[in-house]
Design a protein around this motif. Structure first.
Motif, mmCIF file in Angstrom:
data_model
loop_
_atom_site.group_PDB
_atom_site.id
_atom_site.type_symbol
_atom_site.label_atom_id
_atom_site.label_comp_id
_atom_site.label_asym_id
_atom_site.label_seq_id
_atom_site.Cartn_x
_atom_site.Cartn_y
_atom_site.Cartn_z
ATOM 1 N N GLY A 316 -26.200 38.943 2.647
ATOM 2 C CA GLY A 316 -25.169 39.914 2.329
ATOM 3 C C GLY A 316 -23.988 39.247 1.638
ATOM 4 O O GLY A 316 -24.154 38.276 0.891
ATOM 5 N N THR A 317 -22.803 39.739 1.897
ATOM 6 C CA THR A 317 -21.583 39.204 1.296
ATOM 7 C C THR A 317 -21.056 38.050 2.142
ATOM 8 O O THR A 317 -20.961 38.171 3.364
ATOM 9 C CB THR A 317 -20.505 40.299 1.209
ATOM 10 N N PRO A 318 -20.717 36.921 1.519
ATOM 11 C CA PRO A 318 -20.181 35.798 2.295
ATOM 12 C C PRO A 318 -18.951 36.202 3.099
ATOM 13 O O PRO A 318 -18.121 36.995 2.640
ATOM 14 C CB PRO A 318 -19.833 34.759 1.228
ATOM 15 N N SER A 319 -18.836 35.660 4.291
ATOM 16 C CA SER A 319 -17.664 35.910 5.129
ATOM 17 C C SER A 319 -16.493 35.055 4.641
ATOM 18 O O SER A 319 -16.622 34.268 3.701
ATOM 19 C CB SER A 319 -17.975 35.568 6.585
ATOM 20 N N THR A 320 -15.359 35.182 5.300
ATOM 21 C CA THR A 320 -14.193 34.360 4.967
ATOM 22 C C THR A 320 -14.141 33.079 5.801
ATOM 23 O O THR A 320 -13.132 32.361 5.755
ATOM 24 C CB THR A 320 -12.893 35.162 5.196
ATOM 25 N N LEU A 321 -15.211 32.773 6.531
ATOM 26 C CA LEU A 321 -15.170 31.657 7.466
ATOM 27 C C LEU A 321 -14.866 30.327 6.779
ATOM 28 O O LEU A 321 -14.088 29.520 7.301
ATOM 29 C CB LEU A 321 -16.496 31.559 8.231
ATOM 30 N N VAL A 322 -15.478 30.079 5.620
ATOM 31 C CA VAL A 322 -15.250 28.795 4.948
ATOM 32 C C VAL A 322 -13.775 28.638 4.601
ATOM 33 O O VAL A 322 -13.148 27.613 4.910
ATOM 34 C CB VAL A 322 -16.132 28.681 3.688
ATOM 35 N N ALA A 323 -13.200 29.651 3.961
ATOM 36 C CA ALA A 323 -11.781 29.582 3.587
ATOM 37 C C ALA A 323 -10.889 29.502 4.821
ATOM 38 O O ALA A 323 -9.914 28.740 4.843
ATOM 39 C CB ALA A 323 -11.410 30.794 2.735
ATOM 40 N N ASP A 324 -11.217 30.261 5.859
ATOM 41 C CA ASP A 324 -10.394 30.269 7.066
ATOM 42 C C ASP A 324 -10.428 28.911 7.770
ATOM 43 O O ASP A 324 -9.396 28.422 8.256
ATOM 44 C CB ASP A 324 -10.874 31.357 8.025
ATOM 45 N N ALA A 325 -11.620 28.303 7.843
ATOM 46 C CA ALA A 325 -11.738 27.001 8.501
ATOM 47 C C ALA A 325 -11.040 25.916 7.678
ATOM 48 O O ALA A 325 -10.340 25.060 8.223
ATOM 49 C CB ALA A 325 -13.204 26.648 8.721
ATOM 50 N N HIS A 326 -11.243 25.932 6.371
ATOM 51 C CA HIS A 326 -10.577 24.947 5.518
ATOM 52 C C HIS A 326 -9.062 25.067 5.620
ATOM 53 O O HIS A 326 -8.339 24.060 5.572
ATOM 54 C CB HIS A 326 -11.031 25.123 4.070
ATOM 55 N N ALA A 327 -8.569 26.274 5.756
ATOM 56 C CA ALA A 327 -7.121 26.475 5.869
ATOM 57 C C ALA A 327 -6.560 25.815 7.123
ATOM 58 O O ALA A 327 -5.367 25.481 7.173
ATOM 59 C CB ALA A 327 -6.798 27.968 5.874
ATOM 60 N N LYS A 328 -7.397 25.620 8.135
ATOM 61 C CA LYS A 328 -6.970 24.949 9.372
ATOM 62 C C LYS A 328 -7.330 23.468 9.364
ATOM 63 O O LYS A 328 -7.195 22.785 10.385
ATOM 64 C CB LYS A 328 -7.602 25.635 10.589
ATOM 65 N N GLY A 329 -7.822 22.969 8.229
ATOM 66 C CA GLY A 329 -8.159 21.556 8.120
ATOM 67 C C GLY A 329 -9.505 21.186 8.690
ATOM 68 O O GLY A 329 -9.792 19.998 8.895
ATOM 69 N N LEU A 330 -10.352 22.168 8.959
ATOM 70 C CA LEU A 330 -11.669 21.926 9.555
ATOM 71 C C LEU A 330 -12.747 21.859 8.483
ATOM 72 O O LEU A 330 -12.748 22.653 7.535
ATOM 73 C CB LEU A 330 -12.022 23.039 10.544
ATOM 74 N N ILE A 331 -13.684 20.932 8.640
ATOM 75 C CA ILE A 331 -14.853 20.906 7.778
ATOM 76 C C ILE A 331 -15.936 21.792 8.389
ATOM 77 O O ILE A 331 -15.894 22.132 9.576
ATOM 78 C CB ILE A 331 -15.388 19.476 7.573
ATOM 79 N N LEU A 332 -16.922 22.175 7.572
ATOM 80 C CA LEU A 332 -18.017 23.030 8.032
ATOM 81 C C LEU A 332 -19.353 22.360 7.756
ATOM 82 O O LEU A 332 -19.649 22.012 6.602
ATOM 83 C CB LEU A 332 -17.998 24.398 7.336
ATOM 84 N N HIS A 333 -20.154 22.202 8.814
ATOM 85 C CA HIS A 333 -21.524 21.701 8.716
ATOM 86 C C HIS A 333 -22.460 22.755 9.316
ATOM 87 O O HIS A 333 -22.867 22.653 10.476
ATOM 88 C CB HIS A 333 -21.673 20.378 9.464
ATOM 89 N N PRO A 334 -22.814 23.797 8.568
ATOM 90 C CA PRO A 334 -23.669 24.855 9.119
ATOM 91 C C PRO A 334 -25.103 24.378 9.360
ATOM 92 O O PRO A 334 -25.567 23.394 8.780
ATOM 93 C CB PRO A 334 -23.630 25.940 8.030
ATOM 94 N N TYR A 335 -25.812 25.125 10.192
ATOM 95 C CA TYR A 335 -27.210 24.830 10.514
ATOM 96 C C TYR A 335 -28.034 26.108 10.383
ATOM 97 O O TYR A 335 -27.493 27.209 10.465
ATOM 98 C CB TYR A 335 -27.313 24.273 11.938
ATOM 99 N N THR A 336 -29.343 26.048 10.198
ATOM 100 C CA THR A 336 -30.173 24.959 9.719
ATOM 101 C C THR A 336 -31.010 25.484 8.570
ATOM 102 O O THR A 336 -31.614 26.563 8.696
ATOM 103 C CB THR A 336 -31.117 24.443 10.823
#
Length: 393
Positions: A316-336
């Motif tokens: 579907g449509t990408p969520s805002t999770l990547v932008a939201d996490a990056h805004a807090k200084g967090l990296i994202l390593h999704p699985y799998t």
């Protein structure tokens, strides 16, 4: 990590740019049959990775070998870890569970019924048991009922032989490794390569094991200190589906932590156990991510949290999770990510055989375009080619 106006993470300095360029050149040289170009690029990559730095200097996107090269060898074996390293994986993952006498061993689950030959060993027939693990009733054999000496008599086997029949060829070739054996392997391989071997280490069912007097975090921290992987710049991540496990480790070592996140409507088991009503959906709000950033450096969400799937299984449509996490200084390593049709979004499946490979490159492209920092993959060679293609674009 903030994103640039193009939607991609910004450059991280000359070492990172040199490393990315080397990786692309290596992939291109190999594809064109140019061994000299590949060798030169590999030398440059090794030099870049040898420089002091942190997890933010890892290649982008980072490829994490999920349980080792688990698409080709029985998972969580030294054979699977070595093959992943030989393929070029940037990080190799381990899951940790304890033995009866408190040793940490590498298994995805404490239930070893499907990943060892224990069911065929008459001397252990009496160890078969039914237990409730994080609210799920399971019948089989469990690591916490075996001493390390007993566990070492078992041999590792392919977990999903119907899907990966070729991997059954390697049944019985390796034992269940201890985490200390893996640390020694990583140190030796790092010296041979002239670059550190990165590990991604998960505590499995920590609340359950703590209830048995087999807490995972303290023995893990002791091993990290012993092998000098307890620092903020150590080539290792600690990860868990239970936020309190990462909080506990954060108090014990400076090693960067990652909070794993399952489906939005699920609750981490430590929350269930303590009566915390929050769900994963609460943790991925800006407020939830801000809290995670106080004790962790990243999150490991299921891919469906990055791009939800529609009812028909397509993306579907990408969520805002990547932008939201990056805004807090967090990296994202999704699985799998896995190559087989049965694991891919519907639009990337090819043919009717669920075990056949689909258009994995198309799926990787969709996920990388969201700006994730890395990805777990069973077939890290495919992931590496897809990552190189993404960098070229």
């Amino acid at each position: 990590m903030p994103k640039s106006s193009s939607g991609q993470p910004p450059a991280a300095g000359a070492p990172r740019r040199a490393l990315l360029g080397a990786t692309v050149a290596s992939a291109a040289g190999l594809a064109l049959g140019l061994p000299q170009a590949a060798q030169a690029a590999g030398t440059a990559e090794a030099a870049a990775r040898k420089r002091p730095g942190s997890f933010r200097d890892l290649p982008y996107p980072t490829v994490i070998a999920h349980r080792g090269a688990s698409g080709y060898r029985p998972e969580h074996t030294l054979g699977a870890y070595q093959l992943a390293l030989d393929m070029g994986a940037h990080i190799v993952e381990q899951d940790l569970v304890p033995t009866k006498d408190g040793h940490l061993v590498c298994r995805h689950e404490n239930d070893i019924t499907g990943t060892t030959d224990v069911a065929d060993r008459p001397e252990f027939a009496g160890r078969k048991a039914t237990k409730s693990i994080d609210g799920v009733k399971l019948t089989g054999w469990f690591t916490e009922d075996f001493t390390l000496a007993e566990l070492k008599t078992l041999r590792a086997t392919e977990r999903i032989p119907g899907t990966r029949q070729h991997s059954t060829l390697y049944n019985g070739r390796w034992s269940v490794p201890t985490f200390e054996e893996v640390l020694r392997w990583a140190d030796k391989a790092g010296k041979e390569r002239g670059a550190p071997v990165w590990l991604h280490v998960e505590t499995k069912h920590p609340t359950y094991f703590r209830s048995l007097g087999l807490g995972l975090e303290e023995p893990l921290a002791r091993l990290l200190r012993k092998y000098r992987r307890d620092r903020a710049t150590s080539p290792l991540f600690v990860q868990s589906f239970e936020p309190t496990s990462i909080q506990r480790l954060h108090r014990l070592v400076a090693t960067p932590g990652v909070v794993l996140l399952s489906g939005a409507n699920t609750r981490p088991w430590d929350f269930v156990d303590s009566g915390d009503p929050r769900t994963v959906a609460d943790l991925i709000t800006p407020a939830g991510l801000k809290e995670i950033a106080r004790y962790a450096k990243g999150i490991g969400p299921t891919l469906d949290l990055v791009i939800p799937r529609r009812a028909d299984g397509s993306l579907g449509t990408p969520s805002t999770l990547v932008a939201d996490a990056h805004a807090k200084g967090l990296i994202l390593h999704p699985y799998t990510m896995r190559n087989e049709n049965q694991f891919l979004p519907a639009e990337f499946r090819r043919g009717t055989d669920p075990n056949a490979y689909g258009d994995a490159f198309g799926a990787f492209r969709a996920y990388f375009e969201t700006g994730i920092d890395g990805i777990f993959s069973d077939q890290c060679d495919t992931a590496l080619l897809a990552a190189a293609e993404h960098r070229r674009r």
